[in-house]
Design a protein around this motif. Structure first.
Motif, PDB file in Angstrom:
ATOM      1  N   GLU A  98       0.898  -1.185   0.015  1.00  0.00           N
ATOM      2  CA  GLU A  98      -0.259   0.036  -0.071  1.00  0.00           C
ATOM      3  C   GLU A  98       1.004   1.187  -0.003  1.00  0.00           C
ATOM      4  O   GLU A  98       0.463   2.140  -0.564  1.00  0.00           O
ATOM      5  N   LEU A  99       2.059   1.247   0.591  1.00  0.00           N
ATOM      6  CA  LEU A  99       2.933   2.503   1.104  1.00  0.00           C
ATOM      7  C   LEU A  99       3.400   2.758  -0.545  1.00  0.00           C
ATOM      8  O   LEU A  99       3.290   3.856  -1.160  1.00  0.00           O
ATOM      9  N   LEU A 100       3.717   1.568  -1.336  1.00  0.00           N
ATOM     10  CA  LEU A 100       4.429   1.977  -2.392  1.00  0.00           C
ATOM     11  C   LEU A 100       3.391   2.495  -3.387  1.00  0.00           C
ATOM     12  O   LEU A 100       3.641   3.147  -4.454  1.00  0.00           O
ATOM     13  N   GLU A 101       2.228   1.641  -3.370  1.00  0.00           N
ATOM     14  CA  GLU A 101       1.228   1.837  -4.333  1.00  0.00           C
ATOM     15  C   GLU A 101       0.703   3.215  -4.403  1.00  0.00           C
ATOM     16  O   GLU A 101       0.470   4.025  -5.351  1.00  0.00           O
ATOM     17  N   GLU A 102       0.415   3.931  -3.184  1.00  0.00           N
ATOM     18  CA  GLU A 102      -0.110   5.166  -2.765  1.00  0.00           C
ATOM     19  C   GLU A 102       0.978   6.530  -2.951  1.00  0.00           C
ATOM     20  O   GLU A 102       0.603   7.391  -3.365  1.00  0.00           O
ATOM     21  N   THR A 103       2.294   5.922  -2.883  1.00  0.00           N
ATOM     22  CA  THR A 103       3.139   6.976  -2.489  1.00  0.00           C
ATOM     23  C   THR A 103       4.417   6.752  -3.198  1.00  0.00           C
ATOM     24  O   THR A 103       5.116   8.009  -3.601  1.00  0.00           O
ATOM     25  N   GLY A 104       4.726   5.563  -3.763  1.00  0.00           N
ATOM     26  CA  GLY A 104       5.811   5.320  -4.703  1.00  0.00           C
ATOM     27  C   GLY A 104       7.139   5.117  -3.597  1.00  0.00           C
ATOM     28  O   GLY A 104       8.223   5.035  -4.173  1.00  0.00           O
ATOM     29  N   PHE A 105       6.702   5.271  -2.401  1.00  0.00           N
ATOM     30  CA  PHE A 105       8.145   5.018  -1.206  1.00  0.00           C
ATOM     31  C   PHE A 105       8.143   3.661  -0.863  1.00  0.00           C
ATOM     32  O   PHE A 105       7.069   3.015  -0.810  1.00  0.00           O
ATOM     33  N   GLY A 106       9.187   3.039  -0.499  1.00  0.00           N
ATOM     34  CA  GLY A 106       9.471   1.779   0.051  1.00  0.00           C
ATOM     35  C   GLY A 106      10.708   1.785   0.668  1.00  0.00           C
ATOM     36  O   GLY A 106      11.402   2.656   0.956  1.00  0.00           O
ATOM     37  N   ARG A 141       3.958   5.532  -8.493  1.00  0.00           N
ATOM     38  CA  ARG A 141       2.965   5.340  -7.736  1.00  0.00           C
ATOM     39  C   ARG A 141       1.996   4.286  -8.802  1.00  0.00           C
ATOM     40  O   ARG A 141       1.944   4.446  -9.744  1.00  0.00           O
ATOM     41  N   LEU A 142       1.218   3.563  -8.063  1.00  0.00           N
ATOM     42  CA  LEU A 142       0.365   2.411  -8.916  1.00  0.00           C
ATOM     43  C   LEU A 142      -1.157   2.617  -8.341  1.00  0.00           C
ATOM     44  O   LEU A 142      -1.570   1.718  -7.756  1.00  0.00           O
ATOM     45  N   LEU A 143      -1.753   3.714  -8.455  1.00  0.00           N
ATOM     46  CA  LEU A 143      -3.122   3.920  -7.838  1.00  0.00           C
ATOM     47  C   LEU A 143      -4.097   3.203  -8.724  1.00  0.00           C
ATOM     48  O   LEU A 143      -3.952   3.038  -9.898  1.00  0.00           O
TER      49      LEU A 143
END
Length: 186
Positions: A98-106, A141-143
């Motif tokens: 969810e963090l990666l999909e919504e923000t691009g952060f990981g 992001r992968l919204l």
């Protein structure tokens, strides 16, 4: 220590599903209380577990999102969050996704932070919050097609102000932030 006896669990005598959809499942239980009293119509909403992330970059910035919530008709700050709905995925993996999909952060170091129930009287699920430290921009992001989310990097002081001024109104997001701020200031 309380002078009163601790309450005991209820027994489920029967259970019937009244409504089953991907985002809303309601059942009617007939339950027996420890004192023998019977409640014929006790309603429970079933949801999968929810996850959210209190994420800090290597510079100590907090990764927040803003999105519209139709139930209350407003846009507000939130933690990156989502539903644990993929078979075989752990709660941690769901939070990282969810963090990666919504923000691009990981990336970063992750640990469980807080487990909450939105409404333990009527809902059967929990929200599991993870603390992620040292996250960085790792991808795009992968919204979902229905998500319109803006990403905000804020200081810890700004985070405190956002919560205290009522700009983060999702209780399951504000509570882990307040826990963090309280422990930091002790």
């Amino acid at each position: 220590m309380s002078e009163y006896p601790e309450p005991g669990p209820w027994s489920t005598l029967s259970s019937e599903y009244l409504y089953r959809r991907p985002w809303l499942t309601m059942r009617q239980d007939k339950v027996k209380l420890p004192n023998g009293r019977i409640i014929d119509d006790y309603y429970v909403w079933e949801y999968p577990p929810w996850t959210n992330v209190l994420a800090f970059t290597g510079k100590g910035e907090v990764v927040l999102i803003r999105q519209y919530r139709h139930g209350i008709g407003t846009v507000s700050y939130e933690l990156p969050a989502g539903v644990h709905d993929k078979p075989g995925e752990s709660l941690l993996e769901a939070a990282q996704r969810e963090l990666l999909e919504e923000t691009g952060f990981g990336g970063g170091a992750w640990k469980p932070w807080m487990k909450l129930s939105a409404n333990p009287a009527l809902q059967n699920n929990f929200t599991c919050t993870f603390l992620a430290e040292g996250v960085e921009q790792t991808g795009s992001r992968l919204l979902d097609s229905t998500e319109e989310i803006s990403v905000h990097l804020v200081t810890q002081k700004e985070l405190q102000d956002i919560v205290l001024e009522g700009d983060m109104i999702q209780a399951l997001h504000a509570a882990p932030v307040l826990k963090y701020l309280m422990q930091k200031n002790l």
